[in-house]
Design a protein around this motif. Structure first.
Motif, PDB file in Angstrom:
ATOM      1  N   GLU A   8       8.757 -26.163 -29.573  1.00  0.00           N
ATOM      2  CA  GLU A   8       9.557 -26.485 -28.395  1.00  0.00           C
ATOM      3  C   GLU A   8       8.669 -26.675 -27.170  1.00  0.00           C
ATOM      4  O   GLU A   8       8.842 -27.629 -26.393  1.00  0.00           O
ATOM      5  CB  GLU A   8      10.570 -25.372 -28.139  1.00  0.00           C
ATOM      6  N   VAL A   9       7.698 -25.760 -26.990  1.00  0.00           N
ATOM      7  CA  VAL A   9       6.769 -25.873 -25.870  1.00  0.00           C
ATOM      8  C   VAL A   9       5.936 -27.136 -26.010  1.00  0.00           C
ATOM      9  O   VAL A   9       5.730 -27.883 -25.046  1.00  0.00           O
ATOM     10  CB  VAL A   9       5.850 -24.635 -25.806  1.00  0.00           C
ATOM     11  N   LEU A  10       5.441 -27.382 -27.212  1.00  0.00           N
ATOM     12  CA  LEU A  10       4.580 -28.540 -27.445  1.00  0.00           C
ATOM     13  C   LEU A  10       5.284 -29.834 -27.110  1.00  0.00           C
ATOM     14  O   LEU A  10       4.734 -30.707 -26.430  1.00  0.00           O
ATOM     15  CB  LEU A  10       4.127 -28.540 -28.911  1.00  0.00           C
ATOM     16  N   VAL A  11       6.535 -29.974 -27.567  1.00  0.00           N
ATOM     17  CA  VAL A  11       7.267 -31.224 -27.352  1.00  0.00           C
ATOM     18  C   VAL A  11       7.704 -31.367 -25.900  1.00  0.00           C
ATOM     19  O   VAL A  11       7.465 -32.388 -25.259  1.00  0.00           O
ATOM     20  CB  VAL A  11       8.487 -31.297 -28.296  1.00  0.00           C
ATOM     21  N   SER A  12       8.329 -30.308 -25.366  1.00  0.00           N
ATOM     22  CA  SER A  12       8.918 -30.417 -24.027  1.00  0.00           C
ATOM     23  C   SER A  12       7.883 -30.467 -22.920  1.00  0.00           C
ATOM     24  O   SER A  12       8.047 -31.211 -21.951  1.00  0.00           O
ATOM     25  CB  SER A  12       9.868 -29.248 -23.779  1.00  0.00           C
ATOM     26  N   LEU A  13       6.808 -29.670 -23.036  1.00  0.00           N
ATOM     27  CA  LEU A  13       5.832 -29.598 -21.955  1.00  0.00           C
ATOM     28  C   LEU A  13       4.734 -30.638 -22.090  1.00  0.00           C
ATOM     29  O   LEU A  13       4.463 -31.398 -21.174  1.00  0.00           O
ATOM     30  CB  LEU A  13       5.227 -28.196 -21.902  1.00  0.00           C
ATOM     31  N   VAL A  14       4.106 -30.683 -23.275  1.00  0.00           N
ATOM     32  CA  VAL A  14       2.969 -31.576 -23.444  1.00  0.00           C
ATOM     33  C   VAL A  14       3.398 -33.027 -23.537  1.00  0.00           C
ATOM     34  O   VAL A  14       2.919 -33.883 -22.800  1.00  0.00           O
ATOM     35  CB  VAL A  14       2.147 -31.171 -24.683  1.00  0.00           C
ATOM     36  N   PHE A  15       4.352 -33.334 -24.438  1.00  0.00           N
ATOM     37  CA  PHE A  15       4.686 -34.733 -24.690  1.00  0.00           C
ATOM     38  C   PHE A  15       5.699 -35.309 -23.716  1.00  0.00           C
ATOM     39  O   PHE A  15       5.722 -36.515 -23.515  1.00  0.00           O
ATOM     40  CB  PHE A  15       5.186 -34.902 -26.123  1.00  0.00           C
ATOM     41  N   ARG A  16       6.523 -34.467 -23.120  1.00  0.00           N
ATOM     42  CA  ARG A  16       7.511 -35.005 -22.177  1.00  0.00           C
ATOM     43  C   ARG A  16       7.031 -34.918 -20.735  1.00  0.00           C
ATOM     44  O   ARG A  16       7.039 -35.901 -20.000  1.00  0.00           O
ATOM     45  CB  ARG A  16       8.837 -34.250 -22.328  1.00  0.00           C
ATOM     46  N   THR A  17       6.604 -33.733 -20.342  1.00  0.00           N
ATOM     47  CA  THR A  17       6.301 -33.506 -18.931  1.00  0.00           C
ATOM     48  C   THR A  17       4.901 -33.952 -18.554  1.00  0.00           C
ATOM     49  O   THR A  17       4.701 -34.621 -17.538  1.00  0.00           O
ATOM     50  CB  THR A  17       6.476 -32.008 -18.595  1.00  0.00           C
ATOM     51  N   SER A  18       3.932 -33.588 -19.357  1.00  0.00           N
ATOM     52  CA  SER A  18       2.543 -33.804 -18.949  1.00  0.00           C
ATOM     53  C   SER A  18       1.971 -35.140 -19.382  1.00  0.00           C
ATOM     54  O   SER A  18       0.918 -35.538 -18.881  1.00  0.00           O
ATOM     55  CB  SER A  18       1.658 -32.679 -19.507  1.00  0.00           C
ATOM     56  N   ALA A 163     -11.178 -30.448 -23.200  1.00  0.00           N
ATOM     57  CA  ALA A 163      -9.917 -30.870 -23.790  1.00  0.00           C
ATOM     58  C   ALA A 163      -9.172 -29.681 -24.384  1.00  0.00           C
ATOM     59  O   ALA A 163      -7.953 -29.540 -24.213  1.00  0.00           O
ATOM     60  CB  ALA A 163     -10.173 -31.923 -24.867  1.00  0.00           C
ATOM     61  N   ALA A 164      -9.905 -28.794 -25.065  1.00  0.00           N
ATOM     62  CA  ALA A 164      -9.285 -27.599 -25.633  1.00  0.00           C
ATOM     63  C   ALA A 164      -8.759 -26.685 -24.538  1.00  0.00           C
ATOM     64  O   ALA A 164      -7.673 -26.109 -24.658  1.00  0.00           O
ATOM     65  CB  ALA A 164     -10.294 -26.854 -26.506  1.00  0.00           C
ATOM     66  N   TRP A 165      -9.530 -26.554 -23.460  1.00  0.00           N
ATOM     67  CA  TRP A 165      -9.082 -25.732 -22.338  1.00  0.00           C
ATOM     68  C   TRP A 165      -7.798 -26.295 -21.741  1.00  0.00           C
ATOM     69  O   TRP A 165      -6.822 -25.571 -21.528  1.00  0.00           O
ATOM     70  CB  TRP A 165     -10.166 -25.669 -21.258  1.00  0.00           C
ATOM     71  N   GLY A 166      -7.787 -27.601 -21.468  1.00  0.00           N
ATOM     72  CA  GLY A 166      -6.610 -28.209 -20.864  1.00  0.00           C
ATOM     73  C   GLY A 166      -5.388 -28.108 -21.748  1.00  0.00           C
ATOM     74  O   GLY A 166      -4.283 -27.768 -21.286  1.00  0.00           O
ATOM     75  N   PHE A 167      -5.555 -28.375 -23.040  1.00  0.00           N
ATOM     76  CA  PHE A 167      -4.424 -28.339 -23.962  1.00  0.00           C
ATOM     77  C   PHE A 167      -3.865 -26.929 -24.079  1.00  0.00           C
ATOM     78  O   PHE A 167      -2.648 -26.717 -24.015  1.00  0.00           O
ATOM     79  CB  PHE A 167      -4.857 -28.862 -25.333  1.00  0.00           C
ATOM     80  N   SER A 168      -4.748 -25.943 -24.254  1.00  0.00           N
ATOM     81  CA  SER A 168      -4.280 -24.563 -24.414  1.00  0.00           C
ATOM     82  C   SER A 168      -3.628 -24.051 -23.137  1.00  0.00           C
ATOM     83  O   SER A 168      -2.645 -23.292 -23.193  1.00  0.00           O
ATOM     84  CB  SER A 168      -5.441 -23.653 -24.829  1.00  0.00           C
ATOM     85  N   ARG A 169      -4.131 -24.459 -21.974  1.00  0.00           N
ATOM     86  CA  ARG A 169      -3.522 -24.028 -20.718  1.00  0.00           C
ATOM     87  C   ARG A 169      -2.150 -24.670 -20.517  1.00  0.00           C
ATOM     88  O   ARG A 169      -1.231 -24.038 -19.981  1.00  0.00           O
ATOM     89  CB  ARG A 169      -4.423 -24.374 -19.533  1.00  0.00           C
ATOM     90  N   LEU A 170      -1.975 -25.902 -20.959  1.00  0.00           N
ATOM     91  CA  LEU A 170      -0.663 -26.543 -20.859  1.00  0.00           C
ATOM     92  C   LEU A 170       0.384 -25.777 -21.657  1.00  0.00           C
ATOM     93  O   LEU A 170       1.534 -25.664 -21.240  1.00  0.00           O
ATOM     94  CB  LEU A 170      -0.739 -27.990 -21.344  1.00  0.00           C
ATOM     95  N   LEU A 171      -0.024 -25.255 -22.791  1.00  0.00           N
ATOM     96  CA  LEU A 171       0.925 -24.530 -23.639  1.00  0.00           C
ATOM     97  C   LEU A 171       1.331 -23.189 -23.048  1.00  0.00           C
ATOM     98  O   LEU A 171       2.259 -22.556 -23.552  1.00  0.00           O
ATOM     99  CB  LEU A 171       0.320 -24.314 -25.030  1.00  0.00           C
ATOM    100  N   LYS A 172       0.666 -22.742 -21.982  1.00  0.00           N
ATOM    101  CA  LYS A 172       1.038 -21.479 -21.343  1.00  0.00           C
ATOM    102  C   LYS A 172       2.256 -21.648 -20.440  1.00  0.00           C
ATOM    103  O   LYS A 172       2.803 -20.664 -19.954  1.00  0.00           O
ATOM    104  CB  LYS A 172      -0.130 -20.940 -20.499  1.00  0.00           C
TER     105      LYS A 172
END
Length: 335
Positions: A8-18, A163-172
């Motif tokens: 849910e976090v991955l789809v809503s935050l990473v792919f929709r918002t960011s 890239a790993a830092w940015g991706f992992s921080r987005l998931l927070k």
């Protein structure tokens, strides 16, 4: 339960918002890269191999300028909504990137660079959190920026780590770090094709100061809001960089070596020097460790556990060497 929440976090935050910020930053970085490369060639900003180098061919340095252009686009798009960021963060990142670019061009004295980094960190801390944050910023920001600068020595390692830092921080799902995280992810993806597997140009100090600055500024903002826990969580993906830098400096100091002299004793350098190891192997391994560490740091205990992969990777060259030495031992024939 965890898997459902993660998706849910991955789809809503990473792919929709960011996605708009990540994509625009990546596209702007990639489009700016060839123009930056031509400008570096005209300015004769070329990194000539030396004792510390992991490359053998003179290569343009200062490619981080393309990342800076991408970041400017990303910050402009993410000025409102969930990506609203304290203006001091963008100002600090821009100032550090400019400092790095100036060092690429003119080779600034180390004392001047360190003083400038501490001043930027102190000013940012004062702006966002007061005197305590100012003190932490003056100490932490130079440490983080220089750790990234020291570790940016093989193709792709900082792009993978950022890239790993940015991706992992987005998931927070942390609103205060959403914009810097998306921008770091986008600019690292946009620059990677110019740096991996064969480098057309290097990030240079402009790039390492930029990526180090965006991590440091975000960590300082997290500290101002959540204290030590926020600081540790923000820095956990950078664990390998901090551990390798710290242990290498301690080892060199113990041996009486001059800390400011060029060397090739970092763990990542010794791995890259091993037969059969390519730069991208080391970079990918560093990226995986950064991502694993970042995803582990949901609590203070998790932030401490996140150092385990970093410690293991830092010790890997010594473990491999020890294993080779053991394999060379032959039992003496009994007589």
């Amino acid at each position: 339960m965890f898997s459902a929440n993660f998706l849910e976090v991955l789809v809503s935050l990473v792919f929709r918002t960011s996605l708009p910020v990540v994509a625009s930053t990546a596209a702007a970085t990639a489009l700016a890269a060839p123009l930056v490369l031509k400008a570096l060639a005209r300015a004769q900003l070329v990194d000539v191999p030396n004792l510390r180098s992991s490359h053998t061919v003179p290569t343009p340095r200062g490619g981080g300028a393309a990342c800076i252009i991408g970041a400017a686009v990303g910050f402009s798009i993410g000025r409102t909504g969930p990506f609203e960021t304290h203006p001091g963060v963008a100002a600090a990142v821009g100032s550090l990137a400019a400092l790095g670019l100036a060092d690429d061009k003119w080779g600034l004295p180390a004392t001047f660079r360190l003083a400038a980094q501490a001043s930027i960190g102190g000013a940012l801390g004062l702006a966002i959190g007061g005197s305590t944050s100012a003190l932490v910023g003056a100490l932490a920001l130079p440490t983080i920026v220089n750790a990234v600068n020291f570790m940016d020595g093989v193709n792709g390692i900082t792009c993978a780590t950022a890239a790993a830092w940015g991706f992992s921080r987005l998931l927070k799902m942390d609103q205060s770090s959403a914009a810097p995280s998306a921008i770091a992810l986008g600019s690292s993806l946009g620059f990677a094709p110019w740096n991996v597997p064969r480098a057309k140009m290097f990030l240079g100090d402009a790039g390492s100061y930029y990526f180090g600055g965006i991590v440091a500024a975000t960590a300082l903002a997290s500290f101002s809001r959540s204290g030590t826990r926020g600081l540790f969580e923000s820095l956990s993906p950078l664990g390998f960089y901090l551990v390798d830098t710290g242990t290498t400096m301690a080892r060199r100091a113990y041996r009486g070596e001059k800390l400011m002299e060029a060397h090739r004793s970092h763990a990542y350098q010794r791995l890259a020097d091993r037969e059969g190891w390519e730069h991208w192997h080391v970079a990918a391994l560093a990226g995986v460790v950064a991502l694993t560490s970042g995803l582990s740091s949901t609590t203070m205990l998790g932030a401490a556990r996140a150092l385990v992969p970093a410690l293991c990777l830092s010790a890997l060259p010594d473990l491999l060497q020890y294993a080779e030495e053991l394999s060379d031992i032959r039992p003496e024939r009994l007589t």
